[in-house]
Scaffold this motif. Sequence first.
Motif, short mmCIF file in Angstrom:
data_model
loop_
_atom_site.label_atom_id
_atom_site.label_comp_id
_atom_site.label_asym_id
_atom_site.label_seq_id
_atom_site.Cartn_x
_atom_site.Cartn_y
_atom_site.Cartn_z
N THR A 53 0.84 -1.20 0.00
CA THR A 53 0.00 0.00 0.00
C THR A 53 0.87 1.25 0.00
OG1 THR A 53 -1.73 -1.20 1.16
CG2 THR A 53 -1.85 1.21 1.22
N LEU A 56 2.33 1.55 -3.45
CA LEU A 56 1.34 2.04 -4.41
C LEU A 56 1.14 3.55 -4.27
CD1 LEU A 56 -0.56 1.12 -6.67
CD2 LEU A 56 -2.33 0.84 -4.93
N SER A 57 1.33 4.08 -3.08
CA SER A 57 1.18 5.53 -2.89
C SER A 57 2.27 6.31 -3.64
CB SER A 57 1.20 5.89 -1.40
OG SER A 57 2.51 5.80 -0.88
N TYR A 61 -1.41 8.34 -10.49
CA TYR A 61 -2.69 7.78 -10.89
C TYR A 61 -2.70 7.31 -12.33
CZ TYR A 61 -4.55 8.99 -6.41
OH TYR A 61 -4.76 9.04 -5.06
N ARG A 86 -2.41 1.67 -13.10
CA ARG A 86 -2.70 1.84 -11.68
C ARG A 86 -3.81 0.89 -11.20
NH1 ARG A 86 -1.48 5.41 -7.18
NH2 ARG A 86 -3.03 4.78 -5.67
N ARG A 87 -4.86 0.75 -11.99
CA ARG A 87 -5.98 -0.11 -11.60
C ARG A 87 -5.52 -1.56 -11.46
NH1 ARG A 87 -8.68 -3.81 -13.63
NH2 ARG A 87 -7.90 -3.48 -15.73
N GLU A 90 -3.52 -1.96 -8.31
CA GLU A 90 -4.40 -2.03 -7.14
C GLU A 90 -4.99 -3.42 -7.00
OE1 GLU A 90 -7.14 1.16 -7.88
OE2 GLU A 90 -5.72 2.68 -7.21
N ASP A 91 -5.42 -4.03 -8.12
CA ASP A 91 -5.94 -5.40 -8.09
C ASP A 91 -4.88 -6.38 -7.62
OD1 ASP A 91 -8.32 -4.43 -9.11
OD2 ASP A 91 -7.98 -5.18 -11.15
N ILE A 93 -2.27 -5.84 -5.72
CA ILE A 93 -1.98 -5.64 -4.30
C ILE A 93 -3.12 -6.16 -3.44
CG2 ILE A 93 -1.68 -3.83 -2.56
CD1 ILE A 93 0.14 -2.47 -4.74
N THR A 94 -4.35 -5.99 -3.89
CA THR A 94 -5.49 -6.55 -3.16
C THR A 94 -5.36 -8.06 -3.06
OG1 THR A 94 -6.94 -4.74 -3.82
CG2 THR A 94 -8.01 -6.81 -3.17
#
Length: 183
Positions: A53, A56-57, A61, A86-87, A90-91, A93-94
């Motif tokens: 997380t 990712l910061s 974007y 980016r999307r 995020e997936d 990392i989730t």
Amino acid sequence: MSPNDQTGIDYAALLRWRADGAALGPATDAGLVAECAAFLYHEARLLDRRDFTGWLSLVAYDGIYWVPMDDTADPRNTVNIAFDDRRRLEDRITRLRTGFAHNQEPDRRMRHLIGNVEAWAMGGDRRVMANAHVFEHRTGRPMVDYVVGLDYWLTPSADGWRIRVKRAVLLNSLDGIELPTLL
């Protein structure tokens, strides 16, 4: 980069950026190199701690994480080890946080060694190149190591630099490798 297709990625700008790297001369601004090296060391520490997380910061974007199979290939026409916006990051990392990323069982531990950092001012942005040796270990398995050429397009934000593009070129990318967590 301004989008030119449904993916939101300006491939022409991305390929120009990659090609422009070949023409760069020596990095002569020691202060700029030190500033950018500090950013890379911070990024490596976040990845080593598995603080995805936090990592990712650091990604803009409109950021892209690109691990090509072939250093000279166009990502639209070739297979890439990773080509994530980016999307997709995020997936990814989730999935890593859920415990259902089966290629992460048992958890992988990483260490990044960063060296040969060079940096250039490109208007308000930064171009940074470095080498990395990334070690990844899973209990009960042999250590895996990756030798990587890193190439960054950093862009300023209100609270520091953001990764617009991170291209990680594996030395042995054509040899059939175990997929790394993140380089």
